[in-house]
Scaffold this motif. Sequence first.
Motif: not given
Length: 144
Positions: A81, A100, A102, A107, A109
């Motif tokens: 991410c 989003t 895991d 979580n 985003r």
Amino acid sequence: MNSVWEKAIKAEKVNTPKKFLDEIGEELFSKSSYVVRGNAIRLDEGDQHSFTYRFIIVSDRLQYSYNLFNIVHGIELYPVCIKTEEMIITQADIKGKIDTIDVNGFNVRGIICNDETDFKNTIIKIIQTDRVVKIIQSIISQSE
């Protein structure tokens, strides 16, 4: 007798996101005549569930650094991410990659890259935006 670890140890090695960031940081340093560099710094916020790095643009001459983006990934490296400025996301045309994921039960985003190629291509789009180019040019100009 084969080691019980043989399968894990002989598995194909995947380049880490940090390794790629280190490579582009060094390339910036050499291409800018050693004026500006990029550093990937691991953030230790007491979170043992993920790996978080801040990629900063640094000028030692100015004693200045600019946080360009952060990345977060779990122990399995991918997906990654990326978190960066809205203007950079828009200029890189990667808004559609916001989602989003895991990361080891938490979580997160941001801009999601599912594999090494996707990550490298997305980082290249980010560093080639007008916003990033202007930031680097400004730091170089003020460092001379």
